[in-house]
Design an enzyme around this catalytic site. Structure first.
Site, PDB file in Angstrom:
ATOM      1  CG  LEU A 112      -2.071  -0.985   1.272  1.00  0.00           C
ATOM      2  CD1 LEU A 112      -2.727  -0.996   2.639  1.00  0.00           C
ATOM      3  CD2 LEU A 112      -3.095  -0.642   0.192  1.00  0.00           C
ATOM      4  CG  ASP A 113       0.041   4.781  -2.343  1.00  0.00           C
ATOM      5  OD1 ASP A 113      -0.343   5.452  -1.371  1.00  0.00           O
ATOM      6  OD2 ASP A 113      -0.627   4.671  -3.390  1.00  0.00           O
ATOM      7  CE1 TYR A 114       5.452   7.950   4.429  1.00  0.00           C
ATOM      8  CE2 TYR A 114       4.572   9.950   3.422  1.00  0.00           C
ATOM      9  CZ  TYR A 114       5.254   9.319   4.461  1.00  0.00           C
ATOM     10  OH  TYR A 114       5.741  10.058   5.508  1.00  0.00           O
ATOM     11  CB  SER A 116      -2.861   3.800   0.216  1.00  0.00           C
ATOM     12  OG  SER A 116      -2.938   4.434  -1.046  1.00  0.00           O
ATOM     13  NE  ARG A 201      -2.338   6.809  -3.762  1.00  0.00           N
ATOM     14  CZ  ARG A 201      -3.095   7.596  -3.005  1.00  0.00           C
ATOM     15  NH1 ARG A 201      -3.676   8.665  -3.532  1.00  0.00           N
ATOM     16  NH2 ARG A 201      -3.253   7.341  -1.721  1.00  0.00           N
TER      17      ARG A 201
END
Length: 250
Positions: A112-114, A116, A201
């Site tokens: 999961l990105d920064y 999220s 995204r």
């Protein structure tokens, strides 16, 4: 065998309990294994136990570690990186765990990105990790995505049909529902089966939608429920059984 005798990389991973020999081959060929800082894609690469440094999914692997398999569900908060350690010194998901869990060599399944948040599984079971992340298994992941704009039926249709990103990648159809619309903002529920980097995204970017919050709420048969951001819990025996059954490991 003497400790300093070279062994095949796939055997080294299998002996360490990371995955079966076949699973180790897939991890190596998928670029998920580093030896002394270099990605190795050849299962027959020779390593020397006790001398060479081997990482799998960013986590160190020790010969004959034989650690019991552990399965931890974490509600990843925003401003946290999904990795075991971060060269930039940012807080990692492992930093959110107590010391007794950090010693179990747990590593995050997928990313999961920064910015999220949501459901993240951490485990030392390499076979489960492989089957949850390998594209051929296509396990569903469900997200709640709050966007600033009202979302048109045309945009929903583009996502459902399978769109092409501006970088040229063709996406599989996405299950998407518009759950609510208040004050112009829209809450979307999306179910993905692909593992394209930052897919949601990039989809929203191409459709002119501004993401306000992105949260994963389901991973295969696992549900985030009411677990608070930054908190964790061990999977129940029933959840582990259901998870393994969904992966063909029962």
């Amino acid at each position: 065998m003497p400790e300093n005798s070279p062994v095949r990389l796939n055997k080294y991973l299998a002996d360490a309990g990371i995955a079966s020999r076949r699973g180790a081959d897939a991890l190596i060929q998928g670029g998920r294994v580093c030896v002394n800082g270099l990605i190795q894609r050849e299962p027959g690469t020779r390593v020397i136990p006790g001398q060479d440094t081997v990482l799998c999914n960013g986590a160190p692997v020790s010969a004959k570690q034989n650690a019991p398999s552990s399965y931890i569900m974490l509600h990843k908060p925003v401003h946290t990186v999904t990795t075991v350690n971060d060269p930039q010194g940012r807080k990692t998901v492992v930093d959110l765990l107590p010391e007794e869990l950090r010693t179990l060599r747990l590593f995050p399944v997928g990313r999961l990105d920064y910015m999220s948040e949501g459901l993240l599984l951490l485990t030392n079971d390499g076979e489960v990790t492989l089957r949850l992340t390998h594209p051929s298994y296509e396990h569903p992941k469900k997200y709640e995505v709050l966007v600033r704009e009202a979302v048109t039926e045309k945009s929903l249709g583009i996502m459902r049909q399978g769109m092409r990103l501006q970088e040229g990648e063709r996406l599989a159809p996405v299950e998407v529902e518009s759950a609510s619309d208040a004050g112009g903002a829209t809450l979307l529920r999306m179910t993905l089966r692909q593992g394209v980097n930052r897919q949601i995204r990039r989809m929203c970017r191409d459709l002119g939608l501004t993401i306000l919050r992105l949260r994963r709420i389901e991973l295969g048969p696992l549900f985030l429920g009411n677990l608070e951001p930054g908190k964790w819990r061990a999977l129940t025996d029933a959840e582990i059984k259901t998870l393994k059954s969904s992966l063909g490991l029962d």
